[in-house]
Design an enzyme around this catalytic site. Structure first.
Site, PDB file in Angstrom:
ATOM      1  N   TYR A  33      41.683 -28.440  34.913  1.00 52.55           N
ATOM      2  CA  TYR A  33      42.033 -27.705  33.754  1.00 52.55           C
ATOM      3  C   TYR A  33      42.379 -28.565  32.523  1.00 52.55           C
ATOM      4  O   TYR A  33      42.203 -29.713  32.538  1.00 52.55           O
ATOM      5  CB  TYR A  33      43.482 -27.014  34.039  1.00 52.55           C
ATOM      6  N   ARG A  52      36.973 -34.532  28.222  1.00 54.63           N
ATOM      7  CA  ARG A  52      37.689 -34.877  29.494  1.00 54.63           C
ATOM      8  C   ARG A  52      37.410 -33.629  30.461  1.00 54.63           C
ATOM      9  O   ARG A  52      37.317 -34.104  31.734  1.00 54.63           O
ATOM     10  CB  ARG A  52      39.360 -34.823  29.408  1.00 54.63           C
ATOM     11  N   ARG A 100      36.308 -19.492  53.312  1.00 55.94           N
ATOM     12  CA  ARG A 100      37.204 -20.706  53.464  1.00 55.94           C
ATOM     13  C   ARG A 100      36.507 -21.875  54.285  1.00 55.94           C
ATOM     14  O   ARG A 100      36.040 -21.536  55.376  1.00 55.94           O
ATOM     15  CB  ARG A 100      38.255 -20.124  54.014  1.00 55.94           C
ATOM     16  N   LYS A 147      41.814 -34.307  35.845  1.00 55.70           N
ATOM     17  CA  LYS A 147      42.676 -33.333  35.373  1.00 55.70           C
ATOM     18  C   LYS A 147      42.890 -32.123  36.366  1.00 55.70           C
ATOM     19  O   LYS A 147      42.298 -31.268  35.921  1.00 55.70           O
ATOM     20  CB  LYS A 147      42.812 -32.954  33.902  1.00 55.70           C
ATOM     21  N   GLU A 179      53.519 -42.332  34.841  1.00 52.61           N
ATOM     22  CA  GLU A 179      53.586 -41.314  33.778  1.00 52.61           C
ATOM     23  C   GLU A 179      54.832 -40.362  34.039  1.00 52.61           C
ATOM     24  O   GLU A 179      55.410 -40.342  35.098  1.00 52.61           O
ATOM     25  CB  GLU A 179      52.438 -40.841  33.441  1.00 52.61           C
TER      26      GLU A 179
HETATM   27  N1  PDD Z   1      49.799 -32.012  30.663  1.00 52.98           N
HETATM   28  N2  PDD Z   1      49.818 -36.913  32.172  1.00 52.98           N
HETATM   29  C1  PDD Z   1      50.008 -35.746  33.154  1.00 52.98           C
HETATM   30  C2  PDD Z   1      50.265 -36.214  34.436  1.00 52.98           C
HETATM   31  C3  PDD Z   1      49.723 -34.559  32.221  1.00 52.98           C
HETATM   32  O1  PDD Z   1      49.752 -33.235  32.841  1.00 52.98           O
HETATM   33  C4  PDD Z   1      49.537 -34.452  31.056  1.00 52.98           C
HETATM   34  C5  PDD Z   1      49.148 -33.445  29.996  1.00 52.98           C
HETATM   35  C6  PDD Z   1      49.490 -35.685  30.130  1.00 52.98           C
HETATM   36  C7  PDD Z   1      49.079 -35.925  28.652  1.00 52.98           C
HETATM   37  O2  PDD Z   1      47.699 -35.444  28.428  1.00 52.98           O
HETATM   38  P1  PDD Z   1      47.345 -34.781  27.000  1.00 52.98           P
HETATM   39  O3  PDD Z   1      47.938 -35.713  25.912  1.00 52.98           O
HETATM   40  O4  PDD Z   1      46.034 -34.909  27.011  1.00 52.98           O
HETATM   41  O5  PDD Z   1      47.904 -33.453  27.056  1.00 52.98           O
HETATM   42  C8  PDD Z   1      49.628 -36.928  30.750  1.00 52.98           C
HETATM   43  C9  PDD Z   1      49.568 -30.609  30.036  1.00 52.98           C
HETATM   44  C10 PDD Z   1      50.049 -30.749  28.823  1.00 52.98           C
HETATM   45  C11 PDD Z   1      50.109 -29.726  31.111  1.00 52.98           C
HETATM   46  O6  PDD Z   1      49.932 -29.722  32.147  1.00 52.98           O
HETATM   47  O7  PDD Z   1      50.814 -28.565  30.552  1.00 52.98           O
END
Ligand code: PDD
Length: 284
Positions: A33, A52, A100, A147, A179
């Site tokens: 996503y 990305r 599945r 992601k 993070e």
């Molecule tokens: N999340 N680290 C994690 C685990 C994240 O889920 C996100 C972003 C970031 C920051 O990445 P970016 O600057 O590309 O948004 C770092 C989004 C905002 C969400 O899941 O809503």
């Protein structure tokens, strides 16, 4: 007012939208996503988010569901149809629906879903007061650079934070901060250097992180990309997080300990201003 969402080629009322129970996102979290911010009806840093997305798909052996130009057209159409001035656009691609089986299906058609969320991002009251966070063990899998929608550990951490009466959680592995639950974590040392985890498979390569580090360097602020411990974070002069929707948001408390004087610090506030300025100017 129900929103219009996008599902596999159609713009539909959110109450009418349907995805198969056999979708691999539902059964295996076999999906990736992106979240892009929307300011004044325009997408912020969207090219980097789509780059990305392409990478995440490639790492899992999936292909783009359509061309990047088509994706952008759909994103813009959805923003328009929902009259979205400020907020977020969520985009998810799953491997698709298939009977599945743990093995990836060869011939599934990817599922593409998008929806918008209206939200004040620039005049966010939380950014003015600063976040309180707790630290939690990082229980996530080992490829956090992709992601994916495997967000259960992050969701548990954020819920634990809410139960503890704070805003968020910083995840910790081997004594070092990786993070935040949905953002990248940064600290500022007494000599005004930014310290932030280096890129690797331990963290998501934040689009906002990259932009903010570039802005910092242009401001003459030194950036050190290396692991930092919880103790180092607690004795830092400032801390902040970055994400597509938080922009730059100060962190003022970690595990109950005030960071600096316990209020948003000057570097975090300056970087938030600079980022919003850049986002307003470049959103498209
Ligand atoms: N999340 N680290 C994690 C685990 C994240 O889920 C996100 C972003 C970031 C920051 O990445 P970016 O600057 O590309 O948004 C770092 C989004 C905002 C969400 O899941 O809503």
């Amino acid at each position: 007012m129900p929103r219009t969402v996008y599902v596999n080629g159609a713009f539909v009322d959110e109450n009418e939208a349907r995805v198969s129970v056999f979708d691999r996102a539902f059964l295996f979290a076999d999906a990736v996503y992106e979240v892009s911010a929307v300011i004044a009806g325009r997408l912020v840093d969207n090219d980097a988010h789509l780059a990305r997305l392409r990478r995440s798909l490639g790492e899992l052996g999936m292909s783009m569901p359509c061309t990047e130009a088509e994706l952008i057209d759909i994103q813009r159409e959805l923003v328009t149809r929902n009259h979205l001035d400020e907020g977020a656009l969520y985009l998810q691609v799953s491997r698709g629906a298939a009977d599945r089986d743990f093995r990836f299906p060869r011939d599934a058609t990817p599922t593409l879903v998008m929806f918008t969320q209206a939200r004040a991002l620039i005049d966010d009251p939380v950014a003015a007061r600063g976040l309180s966070v707790i630290t939690v063990p990082d229980m996530r899998w080992k490829r956090r650079d992709i992601k994916t929608v495997a967000l259960l550990p992050a969701s548990m951490a954020r819920t634990q934070a809410a139960d503890a009466g704070v805003d968020d959680a910083w995840m910790v592995e081997d004594g070092k901060v990786t993070e935040g639950s949905s953002n990248n974590a940064h600290i500022v040392t007494a000599d005004r250097c930014i310290v932030t985890r280096h890129l690797g498979s331990e963290i998501l390569h934040g689009i906002t992180r990259a932009a903010v580090l570039e802005l910092s360097r242009r401001e003459g602020i030194e950036v050190h990309e290396r692991p930092f411990s919880v103790d180092e974070a607690m004795s830092a002069s400032e801390a902040f997080v970055t994400s597509a929707t938080a922009f730059v948001c100060p962190v003022v408390r970690i595990d109950g300990r005030a960071i600096g004087d316990g209020s948003p610090g000057p570097i975090s506030r300056r970087l938030r201003e600079l980022y919003i300025e850049m986002a307003r100017a470049s959103a498209n």
